[in-house]
Design a protein around this motif. Structure first.
Motif, PDB file in Angstrom:
ATOM      1  N   MET A   4       0.473  -1.253  -0.194  1.00 32.22           N
ATOM      2  CA  MET A   4       0.067  -0.162   0.086  1.00 32.22           C
ATOM      3  C   MET A   4       0.857   1.213   0.014  1.00 32.22           C
ATOM      4  O   MET A   4       0.664   2.208  -0.778  1.00 32.22           O
ATOM      5  N   VAL A   5       1.870   1.393   0.777  1.00 41.13           N
ATOM      6  CA  VAL A   5       2.832   2.411   1.203  1.00 41.13           C
ATOM      7  C   VAL A   5       3.649   2.546  -0.157  1.00 41.13           C
ATOM      8  O   VAL A   5       3.379   3.708  -0.875  1.00 41.13           O
ATOM      9  N   GLY A   6       4.245   1.643  -0.599  1.00 36.77           N
ATOM     10  CA  GLY A   6       5.091   1.495  -1.854  1.00 36.77           C
ATOM     11  C   GLY A   6       4.170   1.816  -2.989  1.00 36.77           C
ATOM     12  O   GLY A   6       4.832   2.550  -3.989  1.00 36.77           O
ATOM     13  N   GLY A   7       3.238   1.071  -3.216  1.00 35.13           N
ATOM     14  CA  GLY A   7       2.414   1.224  -4.508  1.00 35.13           C
ATOM     15  C   GLY A   7       1.770   2.924  -4.695  1.00 35.13           C
ATOM     16  O   GLY A   7       2.150   3.552  -5.532  1.00 35.13           O
ATOM     17  N   THR A   8       1.513   3.323  -3.522  1.00 36.88           N
ATOM     18  CA  THR A   8       0.981   4.412  -3.565  1.00 36.88           C
ATOM     19  C   THR A   8       1.904   5.670  -3.810  1.00 36.88           C
ATOM     20  O   THR A   8       1.882   6.638  -4.756  1.00 36.88           O
ATOM     21  N   VAL A   9       3.061   5.592  -3.092  1.00 36.29           N
ATOM     22  CA  VAL A   9       4.226   6.448  -3.052  1.00 36.29           C
ATOM     23  C   VAL A   9       4.861   6.413  -4.445  1.00 36.29           C
ATOM     24  O   VAL A   9       5.167   7.468  -5.301  1.00 36.29           O
ATOM     25  N   ILE A  10       5.387   5.293  -4.988  1.00 37.85           N
ATOM     26  CA  ILE A  10       5.987   5.122  -6.263  1.00 37.85           C
ATOM     27  C   ILE A  10       4.839   5.440  -7.309  1.00 37.85           C
ATOM     28  O   ILE A  10       5.344   6.277  -8.318  1.00 37.85           O
ATOM     29  N   GLY A  11       3.614   4.985  -7.333  1.00 45.08           N
ATOM     30  CA  GLY A  11       2.893   5.300  -8.331  1.00 45.08           C
ATOM     31  C   GLY A  11       2.446   6.730  -8.514  1.00 45.08           C
ATOM     32  O   GLY A  11       2.510   7.370  -9.506  1.00 45.08           O
TER      33      GLY A  11
ATOM     34  N   VAL B 187      12.756   7.209 -15.754  1.00 44.61           N
ATOM     35  CA  VAL B 187      12.684   6.383 -14.634  1.00 44.61           C
ATOM     36  C   VAL B 187      11.203   5.790 -14.639  1.00 44.61           C
ATOM     37  O   VAL B 187      11.018   4.761 -14.322  1.00 44.61           O
ATOM     38  N   GLU B 188      10.527   6.560 -14.994  1.00 44.38           N
ATOM     39  CA  GLU B 188       8.984   6.052 -15.197  1.00 44.38           C
ATOM     40  C   GLU B 188       8.819   4.838 -16.172  1.00 44.38           C
ATOM     41  O   GLU B 188       8.351   3.859 -15.585  1.00 44.38           O
ATOM     42  N   LYS B 189       9.402   5.047 -17.353  1.00 44.85           N
ATOM     43  CA  LYS B 189       9.222   3.970 -18.205  1.00 44.85           C
ATOM     44  C   LYS B 189       9.791   2.589 -17.751  1.00 44.85           C
ATOM     45  O   LYS B 189       9.396   1.663 -17.679  1.00 44.85           O
ATOM     46  N   THR B 190      11.200   2.820 -17.116  1.00 45.31           N
ATOM     47  CA  THR B 190      11.779   1.587 -16.562  1.00 45.31           C
ATOM     48  C   THR B 190      10.953   0.861 -15.508  1.00 45.31           C
ATOM     49  O   THR B 190      10.806  -0.255 -15.732  1.00 45.31           O
ATOM     50  N   ALA B 191      10.485   1.843 -14.570  1.00 48.14           N
ATOM     51  CA  ALA B 191       9.596   1.203 -13.474  1.00 48.14           C
ATOM     52  C   ALA B 191       8.341   0.598 -13.925  1.00 48.14           C
ATOM     53  O   ALA B 191       8.031  -0.479 -13.600  1.00 48.14           O
TER      54      ALA B 191
ATOM     55  N   LEU C  86       7.882  -1.050 -16.953  1.00 48.02           N
ATOM     56  CA  LEU C  86       8.525  -2.241 -17.384  1.00 48.02           C
ATOM     57  C   LEU C  86       8.834  -3.448 -16.306  1.00 48.02           C
ATOM     58  O   LEU C  86       8.451  -4.465 -16.509  1.00 48.02           O
ATOM     59  N   ALA C  87       9.635  -2.983 -15.465  1.00 48.90           N
ATOM     60  CA  ALA C  87      10.107  -3.703 -14.194  1.00 48.90           C
ATOM     61  C   ALA C  87       8.944  -4.068 -13.477  1.00 48.90           C
ATOM     62  O   ALA C  87       9.017  -5.520 -13.265  1.00 48.90           O
ATOM     63  N   GLY C  88       7.962  -3.292 -13.213  1.00 49.03           N
ATOM     64  CA  GLY C  88       6.765  -3.975 -12.566  1.00 49.03           C
ATOM     65  C   GLY C  88       6.084  -5.112 -13.406  1.00 49.03           C
ATOM     66  O   GLY C  88       5.436  -6.151 -12.734  1.00 49.03           O
ATOM     67  N   LEU C  89       5.785  -4.747 -14.620  1.00 47.86           N
ATOM     68  CA  LEU C  89       5.323  -5.601 -15.733  1.00 47.86           C
ATOM     69  C   LEU C  89       5.942  -6.948 -15.662  1.00 47.86           C
ATOM     70  O   LEU C  89       5.308  -8.119 -15.421  1.00 47.86           O
ATOM     71  N   ALA C  90       7.103  -6.981 -15.786  1.00 46.98           N
ATOM     72  CA  ALA C  90       7.873  -8.091 -15.684  1.00 46.98           C
ATOM     73  C   ALA C  90       7.868  -9.093 -14.355  1.00 46.98           C
ATOM     74  O   ALA C  90       7.642 -10.187 -14.420  1.00 46.98           O
ATOM     75  N   VAL C  91       7.980  -8.531 -13.303  1.00 42.72           N
ATOM     76  CA  VAL C  91       7.683  -9.046 -11.755  1.00 42.72           C
ATOM     77  C   VAL C  91       6.226  -9.529 -11.629  1.00 42.72           C
ATOM     78  O   VAL C  91       6.018 -10.537 -11.158  1.00 42.72           O
ATOM     79  N   GLU C  92       5.338  -8.871 -12.020  1.00 41.43           N
ATOM     80  CA  GLU C  92       3.846  -9.494 -11.963  1.00 41.43           C
ATOM     81  C   GLU C  92       3.684 -10.445 -12.781  1.00 41.43           C
ATOM     82  O   GLU C  92       2.827 -11.279 -12.514  1.00 41.43           O
ATOM     83  N   SER C  93       4.493 -10.525 -13.923  1.00 44.91           N
ATOM     84  CA  SER C  93       4.089 -11.697 -14.817  1.00 44.91           C
ATOM     85  C   SER C  93       4.669 -12.971 -14.371  1.00 44.91           C
ATOM     86  O   SER C  93       4.149 -14.128 -14.797  1.00 44.91           O
ATOM     87  N   MET C  94       5.589 -12.971 -13.510  1.00 49.24           N
ATOM     88  CA  MET C  94       6.029 -14.175 -12.915  1.00 49.24           C
ATOM     89  C   MET C  94       5.047 -14.862 -12.086  1.00 49.24           C
ATOM     90  O   MET C  94       4.416 -14.274 -11.150  1.00 49.24           O
ATOM     91  N   PRO C  95       4.799 -16.370 -12.397  1.00 47.32           N
ATOM     92  CA  PRO C  95       3.894 -16.891 -11.311  1.00 47.32           C
ATOM     93  C   PRO C  95       4.516 -16.798  -9.942  1.00 47.32           C
ATOM     94  O   PRO C  95       5.834 -16.876  -9.623  1.00 47.32           O
ATOM     95  N   SER C  96       3.524 -16.547  -8.970  1.00 46.32           N
ATOM     96  CA  SER C  96       4.078 -16.107  -7.639  1.00 46.32           C
ATOM     97  C   SER C  96       5.141 -17.261  -6.953  1.00 46.32           C
ATOM     98  O   SER C  96       6.192 -16.814  -6.527  1.00 46.32           O
ATOM     99  N   PHE C  97       4.683 -18.478  -7.256  1.00 46.69           N
ATOM    100  CA  PHE C  97       5.533 -19.600  -6.720  1.00 46.69           C
ATOM    101  C   PHE C  97       6.827 -19.669  -7.222  1.00 46.69           C
ATOM    102  O   PHE C  97       7.928 -20.035  -6.728  1.00 46.69           O
ATOM    103  N   PHE C  98       6.787 -19.194  -8.683  1.00 49.44           N
ATOM    104  CA  PHE C  98       8.205 -19.183  -9.322  1.00 49.44           C
ATOM    105  C   PHE C  98       9.103 -18.071  -8.896  1.00 49.44           C
ATOM    106  O   PHE C  98      10.310 -18.169  -8.299  1.00 49.44           O
ATOM    107  N   ALA C  99       8.330 -16.818  -8.658  1.00 49.71           N
ATOM    108  CA  ALA C  99       9.256 -15.816  -7.746  1.00 49.71           C
ATOM    109  C   ALA C  99       9.605 -16.187  -6.613  1.00 49.71           C
ATOM    110  O   ALA C  99      10.929 -15.865  -6.119  1.00 49.71           O
TER     111      ALA C  99
END
Lengths: 316, 335, 287
Positions: free
Chosen positions: A99-106, A117-121, A123-136
């Protein structure tokens, strides 16, 4: 909320009482304790006609009475409370981070739109979210537990300590054990709120009222505050949904990190055919999911004066 | 020295289609305690002018050249800090739509007090009292101070916006369509109150509107804008009674009650040109019933056709004759 | 509609990120179709060295380019076979869920009143069901299998489509030509299929594409927890086997390929879908 839970209870009745045939027979086969079986028979009233069974079942569910665990020989409620608390011990720190991180960074990304910075963030967010949680989770284990040897790989504390929930969570070992699961959950969960807050900020940024604030000669910090206060509204809905989503997905990370939570309880109960616990865990999870939707409605009405009167608009 | 002098102002917007020049060499002056009306169709750049004066253009807009001099200071070169000090103290804005211009999740009293406290070290209690006084000044009930914008009617919201603009007693009030969308009675009340406040407080007002009637009742002077340019300006009386530019003649037809005798409502056919690649010559040429060949090649300069009455039309000397023809609907249909 | 899809395809090529993602998806589809025939080994074939001893947990090398498992199975071959199940479950679940959701959304939005009330309450209930626990229990009771997996995923995922389609129908229904058709005496079925149908199709396809990624993830989760047909190799099942065998500690070559494959499929479809979304719904472009 009541209706939804009632329907889910009915669905459970269908799944557990009708599908596996005569549960009593399968219990006997599994060599279950006679005492637990008798208790269950009594609870379900298996000899009664179906509609009587159904009504009795609803009554039990309504009072959160799921009987005695076949395996642990203790009331299901006791088992579940412990598992539930364990799950919360992992989710709560993660949720706060999200909550804190998402709100502040967003908010930052939305305000500083179009920068590298915005574009990189994004992309990185998309990549991380696409990993299955158990794989992460497994990758985190490979890196920090097996690879670097910094953190333990499994459980909520040193094995054999086996203390109460409070003793475990407040022991000095807990942070090390919780670090990986919490971080995995947080890193994967932060992307959604971050993107939403960013979009929300971008939408708000073009608002006339921000232009007027600027014209009023108000400091940029205050303007950002106004923007955030408005942009945060859709986040409320999102957090409710997020809590529900994370809770449903707990089973995967709890498996990876050997965390004795409620998600893991579903899998274990399923494997052991411990139906009372299984039903209890499932219904408990449903209560959380449905309950969060309700909390969202109430909270939204409180934070957005425009829906305070009717409260209907957030339903859509 | 006038209170506000806008000199050869150019404002450009970066759009998908290219750079659109929303204001093209616009020059205007506004004296102390004076009311200047700015009229024109939507998209002519009048709102852009308002935003440019306070330097709150959207991110894709910028002041390309020219000066905006307020009290002898060029606003266009001020640092953000200097600008912030000047805003609201010396110049305030009544925005186009107070529905969107007030923050929906803050109470109106707080929003007014915020303007005061951004500039002065007024204690919160006093700022709140001042906010109440300001509301009363614009005929809004004091008890409304704790209401949210959505709880108020459009007219009341607009009064709140005016109250907020008056918070620090600015020398210049830029009012961008302050009564658009309100019903006529509310509109009259608000404008009357604005006139009184201007008189009592000695404010200069830049009143932006598409309604010639509003200008006629409220302003001392008027500037008519078309496609990012001022095409005619002067005292309200002469400009409306004896316009020198065909566009003003056309606009006047759209407000029949401005004319003593004419009852016919005639609108100007066509639409303003593209601002990304405006045509050469007079920008009104395509819609002008009196267009000549040279209008399409020569950019008409702003000339003083009568004392204090300027126009940017090559045929301004024939204005008397054109005015007669412009009264007839048939003239405009052939254009 | 055709124009929108064309615009979408053009957008796909224009943006480099989207181009990469499209390639990723294309490789996935090709693997699903040809992977099993191209794979050097059968998924559960035990590789042996020259002396006839099984090659257990070997790091990548000649003959087993992605290494082997504890049982001497070839990781690369398992990967290639696994693509097919992921694809079948992903697409089939999404299609079935899309059809159910579209039907419910269409009926609900079009008829309104009681029909709407009933169907939307039903959707609310579906939203209250905890997805993964529900899928686990159903598969646990019915037994693992590709068809059961597809059925249970579809039985949950239709809810999003139903809400989205309903809100679309509500706006489309009020358009002038729909009213005109009704006044002209067109039947309800005809109006829904011929007049409203084509208008909701882009949104249906969009959400259908989104739910492919969701289905793939759900299937992988079920398999990872051991709820898949043990005779069929899946990416989630590979991770399950590696995790259960305690190979996570050492055999990175066994863990990373299926995990990365899943991630690439999901991230690619997100990227591609978002690009399509912008084409279908131009309002999003500013954001």
């Amino acid at each position: 909320m009541g209706f939804v839970l009632f329907m889910i209870a009915t669905l459970m009745f269908g799944m557990f009482v009708l599908l596996p045939g005569d549960p009593a027979a399968s219990f006997v086969e599994e060599g279950l304790s006679r005492k637990a079986l008798e208790r269950q028979r009594e609870l379900w009233g298996l000899d009664a006609p179906l509609h009587v069974q159904y009504l009795r079942y609803l009554g039990n569910v309504a009072t959160l009475e799921f009987g005695v665990s076949f395996r642990a020989q203790v009331p299901v409620r006791e088992v579940l409370v412990e598992k539930f608390l364990n799950s919360i011990a992992m989710m709560l720190p993660a949720l706060i981070l999200i909550m804190v991180g998402g709100t502040v960074i967003g908010a930052y990304l939305g305000w500083r739109r179009g920068t590298a910075v915005e574009k990189t963030a994004v992309l990185a967010g998309l990549a991380v979210e696409s990993m299955p949680s158990f794989f992460a989770g497994i990758v985190m284990l490979m890196l920090f537990s097996y690879g670097l040897g910094w953190l333990p790989s499994s459980g909520m504390g040193p094995s054999g300590s086996g203390g109460s929930f409070v003793a475990t969570v407040f022991s000095s070992d807990f942070p090390r054990y919780a670090a990986l699961p919490v971080l995995t959950l947080a890193v994967r969960g932060v992307n959604g709120p971050m993107l939403l807050m960013r979009t929300s900020m971008i939408e708000i940024r073009g608002s006339d009222f921000l232009m007027l604030l600027e014209a009023k000669g108000v400091s940029e910090l205050r303007i950002v505050r106004h923007a955030v206060r408005n942009a945060i509204l859709p986040m409320i809905t999102y957090f409710g949904v997020l809590i529900g989503t994370l809770f449903q997905g707990q089973v995967l990370l709890e498996t990876v990190f050997g965390w004795p939570g409620i998600g893991r309880a579903v899998v274990d109960a399923l494997a052991a055919r411990d139906f009372p616990v299984l039903q209890g865990a499932f219904f408990f999870t449903a209560i959380v999911v449905v309950g969060m939707n309700l909390v969202v409605d109430v909270l939204y009405g409180y934070l957005d004066p425009r829906v305070r009167v009717t409260g209907d608009e957030v339903r859509a | 020295m006038p209170l506000l002098a806008i000199e050869r102002l150019r404002v450009e917007y970066q759009t998908r289609a290219g750079v659109a020049r929303a204001l093209d060499d616009v020059s205007l002056t506004l004296g102390d305690n004076e009311c200047l009306g700015l009229v024109g169709e939507s998209g002519c750049g009048k709102s852009t002018l308002a935003l440019a004066v306070l330097r709150v253009l959207p991110p894709n807009g910028r002041i390309a050249s020219g000066r905006i001099v307020l009290d002898g200071t060029d606003v266009t070169v001020l640092s953000p800090r200097e600008l912030r000090r000047l805003r609201w103290e010396r110049m305030a804005l009544v925005p186009q739509s107070s529905m969107n211009a007030l923050d929906p999740v803050y109470r109106i009293g707080g929003q007014i007090a915020e303007a005061i406290r951004a500039h002065r070290s007024t204690p919160a209690v006093e700022a709140r009292r001042a906010a109440g006084d300001l509301l009363a000044l614009t005929e809004v009930h004091r008890e409304r101070i704790d209401h949210y914008p959505h709880e108020l009617s459009g007219g009341t919201r607009q009064r709140v916006a005016i109250a907020m603009a008056l918070a620090l007693g600015p020398a210049l009030l830029v009012a961008d369509e302050p009564t658009t969308g309100l019903d006529v009675i509310v509109q009259d009340q608000i404008l009357r109150r604005l006139r009184e406040l201007r008189r009592d407080r000695g404010m200069a007002v830049l009143l932006i509107t598409h309604d010639m009637g509003v200008v006629a009742e409220n302003c001392d002077r008027v500037a008519v804008m078309y496609s990012g340019r001022v095409v005619e300006q002067g005292a309200v009386g002469p400009v409306f009674a004896e316009p020198l530019h065909p566009y003003t003649m056309g606009l006047r037809n759209a407000f029949p009650n401005l004319l003593a005798d004419a009852a016919e409502l005639i609108s100007i056919p066509g639409s303003p040109p593209n601002l990304v690649e405006p045509p050469a010559g007079c920008r009104f040429a395509d819609r002008c019933p009196f267009v000549l060949e040279r209008c399409r090649t020569t950019d008409p300069p702003l000339v003083e056709g009568a004392p204090g009455h300027w126009t940017a039309c090559l045929r301004w000397r024939e204005a008397d004759e054109l005015r007669g023809r412009a009264r007839s609907g048939a003239t405009w249909q052939t254009a | 509609m055709t124009r929108r899809v064309l615009a979408g395809s053009r957008a796909l090529v224009g943006d480099p990120l989207t181009a990469v993602a499209s390639v990723g998806l294309a490789v996935f589809v090709l693997l699903a179709v040809f992977g099993p025939s191209l794979a050097p080994h059968k998924p559960f074939e035990t590789l042996s060295d020259a002396g006839g001893l099984p090659l257990r947990l070997k790091a990548p090398g000649p003959g087993h380019w992605l290494g082997t498992t504890t049982r001497g199975h070839d990781v690369l071959s398992q990967m290639m076979h696994g693509a097919r199940i992921a694809f079948i479950v992903g697409v089939m679940s999404a299609v079935v869920a899309g059809l159910i959701g579209a039907a419910i959304g269409l009926l609900s939005g079009y008829y309104g009143r009681t029909v709407d009330q009933v169907l939307m309450r039903l959707t609310d209930v579906a939203f209250g069901i905890p997805t993964l626990p529900f899928a686990l229990i159903v598969v646990g009771i019915l037994g693992p299998g590709v068809l059961n997996t597809i059925a249970v995923i579809a039985a949950i995922l239709w809810r999003t489509q139903a809400r989205v389609i309903r809100s679309q129908v509500l706006t489309i229904k009020e358009r002038a030509y729909i009213r005109a058709a009704r006044i002209a005496g067109a039947g309800h079925g005809r109006i829904m299929l011929l007049h409203i149908g084509p208008n909701i199709l882009p949104f249906l396809l969009l959400y259908l594409a989104l739910s492919v990624a969701q289905s793939v993830l759900l299937e992988a989760g079920l398999s990872f927890l051991g709820f898949s047909d043990p005779r069929v190799i899946t990416w989630g099942g590979m991770l399950n086997a590696a995790f259960e065998a305690g190979a996570v500690r050492t055999a990175w070559w066994w863990v990373l390929p299926p995990g990365l494959a899943l991630s690439v499929v999901v991230v690619s479809s997100f990227v591609v879908v978002r690009q399509f979304e912008e084409a279908v719904n131009p309002r999003l472009r500013t954001v």
